[in-house]
Motif scaffolding. Structure first.
Motif, PDB file in Angstrom:
ATOM      1  N   LYS A  57       0.779  -1.236   0.000  1.00 25.51           N
ATOM      2  CA  LYS A  57       0.000   0.000   0.000  1.00 25.51           C
ATOM      3  C   LYS A  57       0.814   1.292   0.000  1.00 25.51           C
ATOM      4  N   ASN A  58       1.904   1.359   0.782  1.00 21.55           N
ATOM      5  CA  ASN A  58       2.624   2.636   0.876  1.00 21.55           C
ATOM      6  C   ASN A  58       3.558   2.888  -0.312  1.00 21.55           C
ATOM      7  N   GLY A  59       3.688   1.909  -1.210  1.00 16.73           N
ATOM      8  CA  GLY A  59       4.448   2.116  -2.437  1.00 16.73           C
ATOM      9  C   GLY A  59       5.944   1.900  -2.330  1.00 16.73           C
ATOM     10  N   VAL A  60       6.467   1.718  -1.105  1.00 11.87           N
ATOM     11  CA  VAL A  60       7.923   1.587  -0.930  1.00 11.87           C
ATOM     12  C   VAL A  60       8.435   0.283  -1.530  1.00 11.87           C
ATOM     13  N   ILE A  61       7.752  -0.825  -1.255  1.00  9.69           N
ATOM     14  CA  ILE A  61       8.193  -2.127  -1.786  1.00  9.69           C
ATOM     15  C   ILE A  61       8.098  -2.134  -3.312  1.00  9.69           C
ATOM     16  N   LEU A  62       7.017  -1.557  -3.845  1.00  7.95           N
ATOM     17  CA  LEU A  62       6.866  -1.477  -5.306  1.00  7.95           C
ATOM     18  C   LEU A  62       8.006  -0.657  -5.915  1.00  7.95           C
ATOM     19  N   PRO A  80      12.074   6.732  -0.041  1.00  7.22           N
ATOM     20  CA  PRO A  80      12.355   7.416   1.227  1.00  7.22           C
ATOM     21  C   PRO A  80      12.938   6.453   2.258  1.00  7.22           C
ATOM     22  N   GLU A  81      13.799   6.975   3.131  1.00  6.24           N
ATOM     23  CA  GLU A  81      14.405   6.109   4.165  1.00  6.24           C
ATOM     24  C   GLU A  81      13.347   5.596   5.123  1.00  6.24           C
ATOM     25  N   ASN A  82      12.449   6.485   5.535  1.00  8.30           N
ATOM     26  CA  ASN A  82      11.338   6.064   6.399  1.00  8.30           C
ATOM     27  C   ASN A  82      10.073   5.977   5.549  1.00  8.30           C
ATOM     28  N   LYS A  89       1.312  11.130   0.478  1.00  7.54           N
ATOM     29  CA  LYS A  89       2.706  10.750   0.195  1.00  7.54           C
ATOM     30  C   LYS A  89       2.762   9.293  -0.266  1.00  7.54           C
ATOM     31  N   GLN A  90       1.961   8.441   0.369  1.00  3.09           N
ATOM     32  CA  GLN A  90       1.919   7.028  -0.017  1.00  3.09           C
ATOM     33  C   GLN A  90       1.377   6.884  -1.443  1.00  3.09           C
ATOM     34  N   MET A  91       0.317   7.629  -1.737  1.00  5.45           N
ATOM     35  CA  MET A  91      -0.273   7.565  -3.080  1.00  5.45           C
ATOM     36  C   MET A  91       0.700   8.107  -4.122  1.00  5.45           C
ATOM     37  N   GLU A  92       1.458   9.121  -3.739  1.00  8.36           N
ATOM     38  CA  GLU A  92       2.471   9.691  -4.636  1.00  8.36           C
ATOM     39  C   GLU A  92       3.561   8.657  -4.931  1.00  8.36           C
TER      40      GLU A  92
END
Length: 201
Positions: A57-62, A80-82, A89-92
């Motif tokens: 969901k937060n897009g970091v793994i993708l 992002p580091e965190n 921000k997650q959708m971005e």
């Protein structure tokens, strides 16, 4: 982001059909690939559609996934580091992944919309995008794909043919079979208009 209540009637039927398209066996394969591609520090989701959605969901793994398909120094998405905690921000971050996936070669028809993942509207579409990304990575075979190549179908590649001028000229004199054939055609047995055919037994 507005909170949405439960759906009723037609909306519920449509949502139910969309949810039935989600493939849990495919989820398992995609999780294995993402973990192999990004490394074990991405963790693993809880089994099922909801667990898979929360994990991505937060897009970091993708973003890490699409970055891992590029050589060092040319990563398309800034991770992002965190992990971002604010919704926009997650959708971005998810939107950045989608842009990078499209630049990598995933077609628009294979892309999911940000809300499909973020609100869990169509997780089957998310699976479709990840499958298309994996297929492209296997097809490109540039050394950045990690995992079993049999997990994804190789995309068809162009096989360009070169013909000489004489071959092209020769081809102009051949009647293609799509146009029919006149072999063995004759007017034997034909009679003039208006006259009965002579049948002699």
């Amino acid at each position: 982001m507005a909170n949405k209540g439960p759906s009723y009637g037609m909306s519920r039927e449509v949502q139910s059909k969309i949810e039935k398209k989600y493939d849990e066996d495919l989820e398992e394969r995609l999780v294995e690939w993402i973990v192999m591609q990004c490394g074990p520090d991405v963790g693993r989701p809880d089994r099922g559609r909801l667990g898979f959605q929360v994990w991505l969901k937060n897009g970091v793994i993708l973003s890490k996934l699409v970055n891992s398909l590029y050589p060092d120094g040319s990563k398309p998405v800034k991770v992002p580091e965190n992990p971002p905690s604010m919704v926009f921000k997650q959708m971005e971050q998810v939107a950045q992944f989608l842009k990078a996936a499209e630049d990598y070669g995933v077609t628009k028809t294979d892309m999911f919309q940000t809300v499909d993942l973020f609100e869990g509207k169509d997780m089957a579409a998310v699976q479709r995008t990840l499958m298309a990304l994996g297929s492209l990575a296997v097809t490109k075979n540039d050394g950045h794909y990690r995992g079993d190549p049999n997990w994804f179908m190789k995309k068809a590649q162009e096989h360009k043919r070169e013909f000489t001028e004489s071959q092209l000229q020769e081809g102009k004199h051949v009647i293609g079979l799509q146009m029919g054939s006149n072999r063995g055609a004759s007017q034997a047995g034909m009679t003039g208009y208006g006259r009965p055919r002579q049948i002699i037994s």
